[in-house]
Design a protein around this motif. Structure first.
Motif, PDB file in Angstrom:
ATOM      1  N   MET A   1       0.863  -1.185   0.000  1.00 62.91           N
ATOM      2  CA  MET A   1       0.000   0.000   0.000  1.00 62.91           C
ATOM      3  C   MET A   1       0.895   1.230   0.000  1.00 62.91           C
ATOM      4  O   MET A   1       1.964   1.217   0.602  1.00 62.91           O
TER       5      MET A   1
ATOM      6  N   ASP B   1       0.687   5.843  -0.507  1.00 64.32           N
ATOM      7  CA  ASP B   1      -0.081   7.060  -0.728  1.00 64.32           C
ATOM      8  C   ASP B   1       0.240   7.529  -2.143  1.00 64.32           C
ATOM      9  O   ASP B   1       1.340   7.983  -2.426  1.00 64.32           O
TER      10      ASP B   1
ATOM     11  N   CYS C   1      -7.286  -0.891  -4.985  1.00 64.06           N
ATOM     12  CA  CYS C   1      -8.284  -0.424  -4.026  1.00 64.06           C
ATOM     13  C   CYS C   1      -7.946   1.016  -3.693  1.00 64.06           C
ATOM     14  O   CYS C   1      -6.814   1.326  -3.347  1.00 64.06           O
ATOM     15  N   GLN C   2      -8.885   1.886  -3.814  1.00 61.18           N
ATOM     16  CA  GLN C   2      -8.641   3.290  -3.526  1.00 61.18           C
ATOM     17  C   GLN C   2      -9.426   3.674  -2.282  1.00 61.18           C
ATOM     18  O   GLN C   2     -10.620   3.432  -2.191  1.00 61.18           O
ATOM     19  N   VAL C   3      -8.724   4.277  -1.332  1.00 60.13           N
ATOM     20  CA  VAL C   3      -9.344   4.692  -0.083  1.00 60.13           C
ATOM     21  C   VAL C   3      -9.491   6.208  -0.088  1.00 60.13           C
ATOM     22  O   VAL C   3      -8.544   6.927  -0.381  1.00 60.13           O
ATOM     23  N   ALA C   4     -10.658   6.675   0.231  1.00 57.31           N
ATOM     24  CA  ALA C   4     -10.888   8.113   0.344  1.00 57.31           C
ATOM     25  C   ALA C   4     -10.906   8.453   1.831  1.00 57.31           C
ATOM     26  O   ALA C   4     -11.825   8.090   2.542  1.00 57.31           O
ATOM     27  N   ALA C   5      -9.860   9.122   2.295  1.00 58.24           N
ATOM     28  CA  ALA C   5      -9.743   9.438   3.716  1.00 58.24           C
ATOM     29  C   ALA C   5     -10.054  10.907   3.962  1.00 58.24           C
ATOM     30  O   ALA C   5      -9.840  11.749   3.109  1.00 58.24           O
TER      31      ALA C   5
END
Length: 98
Positions: A60, A62, A85-89
């Motif tokens: 993983m 950034d 997989c894209q995470v929106a934080a």
């Protein structure tokens, strides 16, 4: 060329030799010199991570300030399987110590 990271607020170099061709606000020769300097800086071995894959590994990063490149070190009979997989934080927790 530089963006502010939306979560950490830190400046991020958002230019890379694969996509960035010109700094529009500068004369072409100055843009070329600055981009060459930035690319040379970011491609230094001390900023590189190379992973030797093992079954079950997951990486993983950034994507905001990271260059990544797949090395074609596998044969035609070997498969390269990728799931993205894209995470929106909306929050950043900094250096959390266990």
């Amino acid at each position: 060329v530089f963006l502010q990271h939306p979560i950490t607020g830190k400046k991020v170099l958002y230019a890379n030799p694969g996509y960035s061709m010109r700094i529009n606000e500068l004369p072409e020769d100055e843009s070329d010199r600055i981009l060459a300097f930035l690319f040379e800086h970011q491609l230094q071995p001390k900023y590189q991570y190379r992973h030797r894959w093992s079954v079950g590994d997951v990486l993983m990063w950034d994507n905001m300030g990271t260059l990544h490149n797949a090395v074609a070190d596998y044969g035609r009979d070997e498969h390269r399987y990728i799931k993205r997989c894209q995470v929106a934080a909306t929050r950043y927790f900094g250096n959390v110590q266990a």
